[in-house]
Write a protein that holds these residues in place. Structure first.
Motif, PDB file in Angstrom:
ATOM      1  N   VAL A   1      -3.968  19.709 -30.668  1.00  0.00           N
ATOM      2  CA  VAL A   1      -2.530  19.991 -30.799  1.00  0.00           C
ATOM      3  C   VAL A   1      -1.962  19.231 -31.993  1.00  0.00           C
ATOM      4  CG1 VAL A   1      -0.280  19.594 -29.726  1.00  0.00           C
ATOM      5  CG2 VAL A   1      -2.134  20.578 -28.381  1.00  0.00           C
ATOM      6  N   GLN A   2      -2.408  17.991 -32.174  1.00  0.00           N
ATOM      7  CA  GLN A   2      -1.898  17.167 -33.278  1.00  0.00           C
ATOM      8  C   GLN A   2      -2.354  17.674 -34.639  1.00  0.00           C
ATOM      9  OE1 GLN A   2      -3.167  13.305 -31.379  1.00  0.00           O
ATOM     10  NE2 GLN A   2      -1.351  12.561 -32.416  1.00  0.00           N
ATOM     11  N   PHE A   3      -3.619  18.087 -34.733  1.00  0.00           N
ATOM     12  CA  PHE A   3      -4.185  18.434 -36.042  1.00  0.00           C
ATOM     13  C   PHE A   3      -4.228  19.937 -36.304  1.00  0.00           C
ATOM     14  CE2 PHE A   3      -6.186  14.307 -34.921  1.00  0.00           C
ATOM     15  CZ  PHE A   3      -5.602  13.550 -35.924  1.00  0.00           C
TER      16      PHE A   3
ATOM     17  N   PHE B   1       9.911  19.614 -28.518  1.00  0.00           N
ATOM     18  CA  PHE B   1      11.216  19.017 -28.802  1.00  0.00           C
ATOM     19  C   PHE B   1      11.092  18.162 -30.056  1.00  0.00           C
ATOM     20  CE2 PHE B   1       8.865  16.412 -25.831  1.00  0.00           C
ATOM     21  CZ  PHE B   1       8.917  15.142 -26.397  1.00  0.00           C
ATOM     22  N   LYS B   2      12.233  17.872 -30.658  1.00  0.00           N
ATOM     23  CA  LYS B   2      12.234  17.068 -31.883  1.00  0.00           C
ATOM     24  C   LYS B   2      12.434  15.598 -31.536  1.00  0.00           C
ATOM     25  CE  LYS B   2      13.101  19.634 -36.039  1.00  0.00           C
ATOM     26  NZ  LYS B   2      13.850  19.649 -37.296  1.00  0.00           N
TER      27      LYS B   2
ATOM     28  N   CYS C   1       7.491  17.538 -31.305  1.00  0.00           N
ATOM     29  CA  CYS C   1       6.566  16.872 -30.383  1.00  0.00           C
ATOM     30  C   CYS C   1       6.454  17.665 -29.089  1.00  0.00           C
ATOM     31  CB  CYS C   1       7.049  15.449 -30.069  1.00  0.00           C
ATOM     32  SG  CYS C   1       7.109  14.366 -31.508  1.00  0.00           S
ATOM     33  N   ILE C   2       5.457  17.314 -28.296  1.00  0.00           N
ATOM     34  CA  ILE C   2       5.272  17.909 -26.971  1.00  0.00           C
ATOM     35  C   ILE C   2       4.727  16.808 -26.067  1.00  0.00           C
ATOM     36  CG2 ILE C   2       2.887  18.707 -27.340  1.00  0.00           C
ATOM     37  CD1 ILE C   2       3.712  21.285 -25.816  1.00  0.00           C
ATOM     38  N   ARG C   3       5.116  16.877 -24.790  1.00  0.00           N
ATOM     39  CA  ARG C   3       4.612  15.890 -23.825  1.00  0.00           C
ATOM     40  C   ARG C   3       3.455  16.513 -23.064  1.00  0.00           C
ATOM     41  NH1 ARG C   3       5.676  11.097 -22.120  1.00  0.00           N
ATOM     42  NH2 ARG C   3       5.321  10.459 -19.960  1.00  0.00           N
ATOM     43  N   LEU C   4       2.271  15.917 -23.194  1.00  0.00           N
ATOM     44  CA  LEU C   4       1.069  16.439 -22.552  1.00  0.00           C
ATOM     45  C   LEU C   4       0.532  15.332 -21.643  1.00  0.00           C
ATOM     46  CD1 LEU C   4      -0.488  19.106 -22.746  1.00  0.00           C
ATOM     47  CD2 LEU C   4      -2.027  18.030 -24.356  1.00  0.00           C
ATOM     48  N   GLY C   5       0.658  15.545 -20.306  1.00  0.00           N
ATOM     49  CA  GLY C   5       0.259  14.500 -19.375  1.00  0.00           C
ATOM     50  C   GLY C   5       1.164  13.300 -19.539  1.00  0.00           C
ATOM     51  N   ASP C   6       0.585  12.131 -19.783  1.00  0.00           N
ATOM     52  CA  ASP C   6       1.381  10.905 -19.942  1.00  0.00           C
ATOM     53  C   ASP C   6       1.730  10.635 -21.395  1.00  0.00           C
ATOM     54  OD1 ASP C   6       1.107  10.437 -17.223  1.00  0.00           O
ATOM     55  OD2 ASP C   6      -0.814   9.403 -17.494  1.00  0.00           O
TER      56      ASP C   6
ATOM     57  N   THR D   1       3.153  11.564 -25.359  1.00  0.00           N
ATOM     58  CA  THR D   1       4.004  12.383 -26.237  1.00  0.00           C
ATOM     59  C   THR D   1       3.318  12.436 -27.596  1.00  0.00           C
ATOM     60  OG1 THR D   1       6.015  11.734 -25.076  1.00  0.00           O
ATOM     61  CG2 THR D   1       6.265  12.615 -27.309  1.00  0.00           C
ATOM     62  N   ILE D   2       2.966  13.636 -28.032  1.00  0.00           N
ATOM     63  CA  ILE D   2       2.186  13.783 -29.273  1.00  0.00           C
ATOM     64  C   ILE D   2       2.875  14.754 -30.219  1.00  0.00           C
ATOM     65  CG2 ILE D   2      -0.059  13.236 -28.240  1.00  0.00           C
ATOM     66  CD1 ILE D   2      -0.573  16.211 -27.950  1.00  0.00           C
TER      67      ILE D   2
END
Length: 879
Positions: free
Chosen positions: A719-721, A747-748, A754-759, A761-762
């Motif tokens: 997701v990050q790359f 969200f910004k 960014c997005i929250r995936l599990g615990d 925020t990436i």
């Protein structure tokens, strides 16, 4: 209580009724709600809105892969402490998709029944809660810990409102109600049925109001959206009855239809108009080139005589300039010789002058010091000297010398010794001289250059040689006499030098007169030279102007010839494209008009038809096309998803990557590319798996399974790359940790998406792509899953199976033919792709060229070479 992901809600009667019910329940003390409806019907959104309206805090557990019963109990502790201890009004929103363990519901049942969960709080934390309650009122200070804890539980029951969202589909709901009766007994049940017509219409009206179309077209589109939704719901019942396959139509599907329609219509309008405009500009440039040919030929014929004339005039002017240049050169030579002679004379005069000045350099300092000494004398000094009755010998000696230089005669007085003779005495004339008011001024202006020789001789023989006649000795007698002595000696020294310099001065004067004559003659010659030079400069200017005109005419003729040549290249190379481009531009014009209907049907297929088999899709699309025509929405006579949303070059690339060539599979590929939600592909034969792996191979595809221990870490990195991910072999339920990713809840934060995936925020890369496949032949995906993904039926079709079997047989029997066929397919696809790129390049150059295309040699060369390459590729394709 504001979320980072805002909700775009349309409030219609159906939604207002439900939000009112939820609001009424949570505002009553010790009341809870059970919201029953399929996923995507608005249960959670309306609960959030109701909590916000009541100014209550909303709490939801965050389910991760590692979420355990211990985490669950920690979340419940937090709920009890915030509501009972801190007195915060809380809405606990709990969804049946979050039930990882059935024991969760047992704890929920205890909370509903008595506001507490047995053995949840350890003694120390229970004591902390009791102390918080004790601090609320002085009257509580005498209560026992048990009473205080009961007060704490009462506050929990008053402040905590539980809203349960459950789906009625399947056996799980029925079984849970049987096992945990408090879900019914302690909750107000609110059923979320299918959206009524007015709700569907209100939502469509709201989202389509800003789209560029007429009111009649908008009303017809709203009607069609409702028809799509209701028709697909009916079709799903037939699908279940005939094939035993489940498909759910939810309000989320309806919203997806409208958003897909808005997005795709805007994109297609832009793309089609751009393509049409490029063809039109290309045709305009070709037409302009054709019209310019005759004009340029006339211009060329008119320019040729002018060029010949100006060339003749320039050559004649050149002859005149050469003649004048010879004359100027001759005069310049004469002037140069005379300048050299004058310089020689000037050098001789300067040498004499320098010699005179060198000789005078000895006397001048003495003269200046004498004049300086005179400047120090004052009238008082003079008065003092002339008042002397018996002046000292030094004063008398100095005044005698001054009188002699002034050529004053001495007085004759009797000899004081008594001899009876007369003697010469200069003191009388001296006093008379000193009485003269202009005495000092007379000394300063004394004509030192013309002192009579007999006077200077007398001074030189009688005084200068006298040892008493020196300023230092005279000074003792009188300071005034010292200055006068210095003056006399300076006059003598100056005269001595001047006698030597005088002949040289005469020679200098003669030399300067000769130099003046030479310079006057030289000035005449220079004036003559300037006159002929000015004349030559004028001729040169005329010549330069004529040369410029000639060069301009030559450039015009050259440009005209080049433009004619380029026009011939352009017309010769692209003239054959004119008819095809005209047809393409007209076809694109029709396509643009029909876009509303075509994109509307295509959006319906993308939003609703993914899970259906080929027959159902074809039947439904045909029915929709008839309805669109009935409502007079512009559309094509024969609808094709590939024609509306497909790209021939991309489809060929997909086929090479392993996507079957039948229309059903191609449509699936288009839905994967165009859908707003990530695809979940029902793929028992592994076709989709193979296609995705080949298609994304170059992009470093990561393949994961839910059974992998580190699949969340892999997902976070991808997701990050912006790396694509294939999640394969999923079952009928998806891990709750995937929910933010499937719903694309970005969200910004700090200017970054960014997005929250599990615990964690990436950062969320826009290049990220997510594919999901299952090998289940007939999976039953509940609405809670199907609303989050684009369900796609990727089962093999008879046409695809026939093609694959033929390939297998040929590969076994004649492997060389199969290899040759594969090579030809790859080469054909590459050629067609290159042809499309070349045409795009040609049209891009033509449309981006500013001004006259015939003046851009680079563009013409690129067009010519591109067309040559295009012809070569076309010939290869024919072979």
């Amino acid at each position: 209580n504001i979320s980072k992901t805002p909700m775009d809600l349309v409030m219609f009667r159906f939604a207002i009724e439900h939000v009112s019910r939820v609001s009424r329940v949570i505002r009553q003390g010790r009341s809870h709600a059970l919201l029953v409806g399929v996923g995507g019907s608005g249960r959670q959104s309306l609960t959030r809105l109701a909590a916000f309206m009541a100014d209550f805090e909303l709490f939801q557990v965050e389910i991760t892969k590692s979420y355990t019963v211990a985490d669950w109990r920690e979340d419940l502790k937090l709920l009890l402490k915030k509501s009972g201890g801190d007195g915060v009004n809380l809405v606990f929103l709990f969804n049946d998709t979050q039930i990882k363990e059935e024991s969760f519901l047992e704890d929920i049942g205890n909370l509903l029944n008595q506001g507490d969960v047995p053995n949840l709080l350890p003694p120390d934390e229970k004591q902390e809660c009791v102390e918080k309650v004790r601090a609320l009122s002085k009257s509580y200070s005498e209560l026992s810990p048990l009473d205080l804890y009961n007060k704490f539980i009462d506050r929990v029951r008053d402040k905590l409102h539980i809203v349960l969202c459950m789906s009625p589909i399947g056996d799980a709901f029925r079984d849970r109600l049987r096992k945990y009766p408090s879900l019914v007994n302690c909750c107000t049940i609110n059923w979320f049925q299918s959206w009524p017509d007015d709700a569907l219409e209100a939502v469509a009206d709201k989202f389509l109001e800003e789209m560029e179309m007429t009111a009649e077209e908008r009303a017809a589109c709203v009607t069609m959206c409702k028809s799509f939704h209701q028709g697909t719901r009916d079709l799903s019942h037939s699908y279940l009855e005939q094939l035993g396959r489940h498909n759910y139509v939810t309000p989320t599907s309806y919203l997806e239809l409208i958003n897909t329609f808005k997005t795709l219509l805007g994109q297609k309008r832009t793309d089609v108009m751009r393509a049409k405009r490029r063809y039109e500009v290309g045709l305009d440039k070709l037409g302009f080139a054709s019209s310019q040919v005759a004009t340029m030929q006339v211009d060329l014929e008119a320019l040729q005589p002018q060029l010949i004339k100006i060339k003749g005039e320039t050559e004649a002017m050149m002859v005149v300039i050469e003649k004048e240049s010879v004359e100027v050169e001759a005069i310049a030579k004469v002037v140069k010789v005379e300048e050299e002679q004058a310089n020689e004379k000037a050098a001789a005069a300067k040498a004499i002058k320098d010699e005179c000045e060198g000789d005078l350099a000895e006397a001048i300092p003495i003269l200046e010091s004498a004049l300086t000494a005179l400047d120090t004398l004052t009238p008082n000094d003079i008065t003092m000297v002339k008042s002397m009755k018996n002046p000292p010998a030094g004063v008398k000696l100095v005044m005698e010398a001054v009188c002699i230089l002034k050529d004053l005669k001495p007085d004759r007085i009797p000899d004081p010794t008594g001899s009876g003779k007369k003697m010469e005495d200069y003191w009388g004339p001296s006093k008379r001289l000193l009485n003269d008011m202009k005495f000092l001024q007379g000394l300063r202006t004394y004509d030192k250059d013309n002192i009579p020789q007999h006077l200077i001789k007398k001074i030189r023989t009688q005084y200068v040689t006298n040892p008493e006649f020196v300023p230092e000795k005279v000074k003792s007698a009188s300071s005034a006499a010292e200055g006068l002595c210095m003056w006399v000696r300076a006059m003598e020294a100056y005269d001595r030098v001047a006698r030597v310099v005088a002949p040289k001065k005469i020679a200098l004067k003669a030399a300067e007169e000769e130099l003046d004559g030479a310079m006057q003659a030289l000035a005449v010659k220079r004036a003559s030279l300037k006159e002929v030079e000015d004349k030559l400069a004028g001729l040169n200017e005329q010549f330069a102007e004529m040369t410029r005109k000639k060069e301009d005419l030559e450039a015009q003729v050259d440009l005209c010839e080049k433009k004619l040549e380029r026009a011939e290249k352009l017309i010769g190379g692209l003239g054959g494209e004119k008819t095809r481009w005209q047809a393409s531009a007209e076809e694109l014009g029709k396509t643009y008009v029909n876009l509303i209907g075509d994109v509307l049907i295509a959006s319906g297929v993308v939003a609703y038809m993914g899970a259906f088999t080929s027959g159902f899709r074809t039947q439904c699309a045909a029915g929709w096309t008839k309805e669109v025509e009935t409502l007079r929405i512009p559309c094509s006579a024969l609808f094709s998803l590939a024609a509306t949303l497909g790209d021939a070059v991309k489809i060929r690339a997909w086929n090479i990557a392993g996507l079957p060539t039948d229309q059903f599979s191609v449509d699936n590929g288009i839905i994967v590319a165009q859908a707003r939600r990530w695809p979940l592909m029902i793929d028992p034969q592994g076709q989709a798996n193979k296609w995705v792996k080949n298609m994304e191979k170059e992009n470093n595809l990561h393949v994961i399974k839910l059974s992998d221990g580190d699949f969340v870490r892999t997902l976070e990195n991808c997701v990050q790359f912006g790396t694509p991910v294939l999640l394969e072999n999923v079952q009928e339920e998806l891990d709750a940790v995937l929910e933010p990713l499937l719903l694309q809840q970005t969200f910004k934060q700090g200017g970054e998406i960014c997005i929250r995936l599990g615990d964690s925020t990436i950062a969320y890369s826009k290049d990220f792509r997510f594919y999901i496949t299952t090998k289940l032949r007939n999976p039953h995906y509940l609405p809670e899953v199907s609303v989050k993904v684009t369900l796609l039926n990727f089962m093999i079709t008879p046409e695809g199976l026939q093609d694959q079997l033929l390939g297998i047989v040929v590969a076994k029997e004649r492997p060389e033919l199969e290899e040759e066929k594969n090579q030809l397919i790859l080469q054909s696809a590459a050629n067609k792709k290159q042809l499309k790129e070349i045409e795009d390049k040609i049209l891009e150059i033509l449309s981006s060229a500013e001004g006259n295309i015939l003046e851009d040699e680079t563009a013409i060369q690129v067009l010519s070479s591109s067309k040559t390459l295009s012809n070569e590729i076309s010939e290869k394709q024919m072979v």
